[in-house]
Write a protein that holds these residues in place. Structure first.
Motif, PDB file in Angstrom:
ATOM      1  N   TYR A  49      50.423  41.292  25.105  1.00  0.00           N
ATOM      2  CA  TYR A  49      49.235  41.483  25.933  1.00  0.00           C
ATOM      3  C   TYR A  49      48.794  40.122  26.464  1.00  0.00           C
ATOM      4  CZ  TYR A  49      44.775  43.253  27.559  1.00  0.00           C
ATOM      5  OH  TYR A  49      43.711  43.595  28.351  1.00  0.00           O
ATOM      6  N   ASN A  50      49.392  39.769  27.598  1.00  0.00           N
ATOM      7  CA  ASN A  50      49.117  38.465  28.195  1.00  0.00           C
ATOM      8  C   ASN A  50      49.527  38.532  29.663  1.00  0.00           C
ATOM      9  OD1 ASN A  50      49.563  35.605  29.029  1.00  0.00           O
ATOM     10  ND2 ASN A  50      49.047  35.177  26.886  1.00  0.00           N
ATOM     11  N   ASN A  51      48.673  38.040  30.537  1.00  0.00           N
ATOM     12  CA  ASN A  51      48.972  38.093  31.968  1.00  0.00           C
ATOM     13  C   ASN A  51      50.328  37.473  32.313  1.00  0.00           C
ATOM     14  OD1 ASN A  51      46.784  39.440  33.257  1.00  0.00           O
ATOM     15  ND2 ASN A  51      45.466  37.671  32.883  1.00  0.00           N
ATOM     16  N   SER A  52      50.731  36.476  31.571  1.00  0.00           N
ATOM     17  CA  SER A  52      51.982  35.780  31.894  1.00  0.00           C
ATOM     18  C   SER A  52      53.205  36.656  31.654  1.00  0.00           C
ATOM     19  CB  SER A  52      52.092  34.490  31.067  1.00  0.00           C
ATOM     20  OG  SER A  52      52.182  34.782  29.682  1.00  0.00           O
ATOM     21  N   ILE A 123      36.680  39.696  31.189  1.00  0.00           N
ATOM     22  CA  ILE A 123      35.539  39.288  30.363  1.00  0.00           C
ATOM     23  C   ILE A 123      35.578  37.787  30.117  1.00  0.00           C
ATOM     24  CG2 ILE A 123      35.493  41.529  29.192  1.00  0.00           C
ATOM     25  CD1 ILE A 123      36.529  39.784  26.676  1.00  0.00           C
ATOM     26  N   ASP A 124      34.428  37.259  29.728  1.00  0.00           N
ATOM     27  CA  ASP A 124      34.335  35.846  29.359  1.00  0.00           C
ATOM     28  C   ASP A 124      33.230  35.729  28.317  1.00  0.00           C
ATOM     29  OD1 ASP A 124      34.460  33.144  29.110  1.00  0.00           O
ATOM     30  OD2 ASP A 124      33.758  32.684  31.137  1.00  0.00           O
ATOM     31  N   ILE A 125      33.625  35.802  27.040  1.00  0.00           N
ATOM     32  CA  ILE A 125      32.672  35.671  25.941  1.00  0.00           C
ATOM     33  C   ILE A 125      32.681  34.207  25.517  1.00  0.00           C
ATOM     34  CG2 ILE A 125      32.047  36.432  23.619  1.00  0.00           C
ATOM     35  CD1 ILE A 125      33.526  39.050  24.217  1.00  0.00           C
ATOM     36  N   ARG A 132      41.294  38.021  32.119  1.00  0.00           N
ATOM     37  CA  ARG A 132      41.100  38.689  33.401  1.00  0.00           C
ATOM     38  C   ARG A 132      42.353  39.492  33.752  1.00  0.00           C
ATOM     39  NH1 ARG A 132      37.450  37.774  37.105  1.00  0.00           N
ATOM     40  NH2 ARG A 132      39.023  38.056  38.742  1.00  0.00           N
ATOM     41  N   GLU A 133      42.328  40.781  33.433  1.00  0.00           N
ATOM     42  CA  GLU A 133      43.465  41.623  33.807  1.00  0.00           C
ATOM     43  C   GLU A 133      43.661  41.647  35.321  1.00  0.00           C
ATOM     44  OE1 GLU A 133      44.432  45.105  30.619  1.00  0.00           O
ATOM     45  OE2 GLU A 133      42.736  45.487  31.967  1.00  0.00           O
ATOM     46  N   SER A 134      42.562  41.564  36.069  1.00  0.00           N
ATOM     47  CA  SER A 134      42.657  41.673  37.525  1.00  0.00           C
ATOM     48  C   SER A 134      43.432  40.519  38.161  1.00  0.00           C
ATOM     49  CB  SER A 134      41.266  41.771  38.152  1.00  0.00           C
ATOM     50  OG  SER A 134      40.529  40.581  37.944  1.00  0.00           O
TER      51      SER A 134
END
Length: 286
Positions: A49-52, A123-125, A132-134
């Motif tokens: 689970y990683n954009n890369s 999200i940014d906690i 950012r999935e987008s």
């Protein structure tokens, strides 16, 4: 027939697609051997689970390696299979996009539903996690219901479950079970996982089956684990820890009818004060 047995395969996801597929198949076979009629895999079960990784692991329907595997596994094990989710590449009116997609197959290996994640996890906690999935994924635009031989089953993916309107729309269109491949993390999981799942089961008076990956502390993203199966009263029927395991529960659909009859909150909605309109065009089985 109002009873069936459901299983969740909480598997450890690594960086090798073939290894993930093999692990999934072994767990599916074990679940089937133990009498499961419905098996649910986690979000992005074939891919870290990683954009890369999403572009590298992306597949097209119906020829992708993982997608063909899911069809074969459902057919060979004679089960309904919610194939967690995978990065799916598809042509759109705006060109090629990658979606976070859950594919559902029947015991003949036929695709009966395809859900593309509607709400993207941006999200940014502060001081804990930013994602950012987008940045790499497109957004789905359908409410997805799979028709099984027992009942209608809604499909949501992870962040989708934070939006009660989406799951309520599934229930208003007949869903009695909601399957949720998910990958909450070690920040959002302890805070919201249990509470949100219980709330979605209680306010929709439906069974909720939530499948997480096992926690891999060597990965860049640390999944929370704790896959759960809940009944329409919000009772936890089965719950995993953080490691690899399969959890099981008997799904008695008469329980849905009983609870909705005794506490008819769906009938008590004040639609003269508020509305939740669902266009038939938004309901998709594929």
């Amino acid at each position: 027939m109002t009873h069936f047995k459901a299983a969740v395969c909480q598997m450890l996801v690594v960086e090798q697609k073939a290894e993930n597929i093999n692990k999934a198949y072994n767990m599916i076979k074990e679940a089937s051997k133990n009498g499961s009629n419905l098996v649910v895999l986690p979000e992005m079960f074939n891919c870290p689970y990683n954009n890369s990784f999403f572009s590298e692991f992306a597949e097209t329907y119906p020829d992708g390696e993982t997608i063909r595997f899911l069809s074969r596994a459902a057919r060979s094990e004679n089960i309904y299979l919610v194939g967690g989710s995978v990065p799916e590449q598809a042509e759109t009116g705006e060109g090629k996009k990658i979606f976070n997609t859950s594919l559902v197959f029947d015991p003949q290996g036929k695709l009966i539903a395809r859900h593309r994640k509607v709400h993207l996890f941006d999200i940014d906690i502060e001081g804990q996690i930013s994602f950012r999935e987008s940045d790499t994924l497109g957004r789905g635009d359908g409410i997805t219901i799979a028709r099984t031989k027992w009942c209608k089953m809604g499909i949501a993916i992870c962040y989708d479950m934070r939006f009660p309107e989406l799951l309520r729309a599934m229930v208003l269109n007949g869903a009695e079970v909601i399957a949720i491949p998910a990958a909450f993390n070690t920040t959002t999981g302890p805070a919201h996982w249990d509470t949100t799942l219980k709330a979605r089961a209680i306010d929709n008076q439906a069974f909720v089956i939530a499948a997480s990956p096992a926690r891999n502390m060597q990965a860049g993203y640390h999944a929370y684990g704790h896959s759960m199966i809940l009944d329409p009263w919000g009772e936890v029927l089965a719950r995993a820890g953080t490691g690899e395991e399969i959890i099981y529960a008997d799904i008695d659909l008469e329980r849905v009818e009983q609870i909705r009859r005794q506490l008819p909150l769906l009938k008590h909605r004040r639609t003269d004060l508020y509305t939740l309109e669902v266009s038939p065009k938004a309901i998709t089985n594929q």
